[in-house]
Enzyme design. Structure first.
Site, PDB file in Angstrom:
ATOM      1  N   SER A  38       0.797  -1.232   0.000  1.00  0.00           N
ATOM      2  CA  SER A  38       0.000   0.000   0.000  1.00  0.00           C
ATOM      3  C   SER A  38       0.827   1.278   0.000  1.00  0.00           C
ATOM      4  CB  SER A  38      -0.947   0.015   1.205  1.00  0.00           C
ATOM      5  OG  SER A  38      -0.237   0.212   2.411  1.00  0.00           O
ATOM      6  N   LYS A  99       0.866   4.606   6.864  1.00  0.00           N
ATOM      7  CA  LYS A  99       0.352   5.428   5.773  1.00  0.00           C
ATOM      8  C   LYS A  99       1.024   6.797   5.859  1.00  0.00           C
ATOM      9  CE  LYS A  99      -2.838   2.299   4.746  1.00  0.00           C
ATOM     10  NZ  LYS A  99      -2.712   1.426   3.562  1.00  0.00           N
TER      11      LYS A  99
END
Length: 247
Positions: A38, A99
């Protein structure tokens, strides 16, 4: 020295070593292994990163197993747009996610045709050379890459499969006070704050859930490397990623 006393000295040494390691892990630094794609192209599955705990202050999530002994943060310092952050997934409070901070309290975040807008302003990006990537299940395709630049001047690379994927057009997210909006750099392959917790996404991330700021890739191995296959420690190492500072 008697055998019992020798054993006691060994036990004390082990206890002291574990206590020192725990203090260092809670207060200063903690290692993490990247489990997914990701955050490509900046973090790859198999990267072994070091996270600084003191950058944002400390919360109960700074301690192993996140014991509910206090709430909030001690010596809190805010995260900034563009920081790569490890945090506890809000919907369970235990799973580690990594993230990039895209929105802070009060920000308006939206995706339109694959482009990122923060506070109704387009975040500028410049195209880079595309790459061929294995995106899973043996599928290899060309992947576009861009250099994105925030108003602060911070730049980083993102990866994109095109402007017509499910998360390329969204409503406006208004980040609540005390929360952050997180996105993966691999924009079309990331369950992040664009996806609500009810749909297995991240949603807004409370400041308390921040574990620390990702600072450096210490070591890196390809996903097929195994601790039980010593030859893969060398054959599947990615030395070009060793000691890489994160931006």
């Amino acid at each position: 020295m008697s055998a019992a006393r020798e054993l006691w000295e060994v036990v004390k040494t082990i206890v002291y070593a574990l206590a020192i390691a725990l203090v260092l892990r809670v207060i200063f630094f903690q290692p993490f292994t990247i489990p997914s794609a990701s955050m490509e192209p900046n973090l790859y599955e198999g990267d072994y990163i070091i996270v600084s705990k003191f950058t944002y202050g400390w919360s109960r999530h700074s301690i192993p197993f996140s014991p509910p002994i206090f709430h909030g943060r001690i010596f809190e310092h805010p995260a900034h747009r563009g920081d790569i952050v490890v945090f506890k997934l809000p919907r369970d409070g235990h799973t580690d996610y990594v993230k990039r901070v895209i929105g802070v309290a009060g920000d308006r975040v939206q995706m339109k045709d694959g482009l990122l807008y923060v506070n109704d302003k387009l975040i500028q990006r410049e195209p880079l050379s595309p790459v061929r990537e294995d995106i899973g299940f043996g599928v290899v395709r060309d992947v576009a890459r861009f250099e994105e630049k925030l108003d602060s001047g911070k730049t980083y690379t993102t990866q994109d499969f095109g402007p017509d994927n499910p998360l390329d057009n969204t409503g406006v997210y208004v980040v609540p006070e005390g929360y952050y909006f997180m996105m993966g750099d691999n924009r079309d392959n990331s369950l992040d704050s664009r996806v609500p917790p009810a749909d297995d996404g991240v949603g807004y991330v409370p400041a308390e859930n921040l574990v620390g700021k990702a600072q450096i890739i210490l070591l890196s191995w390809k996903p097929q490397a195994s601790i039980f296959k010593p030859w893969t420690w060398v054959l599947d190492a990615r030395p070009s990623r060793f000691f890489k500072i994160l931006h």
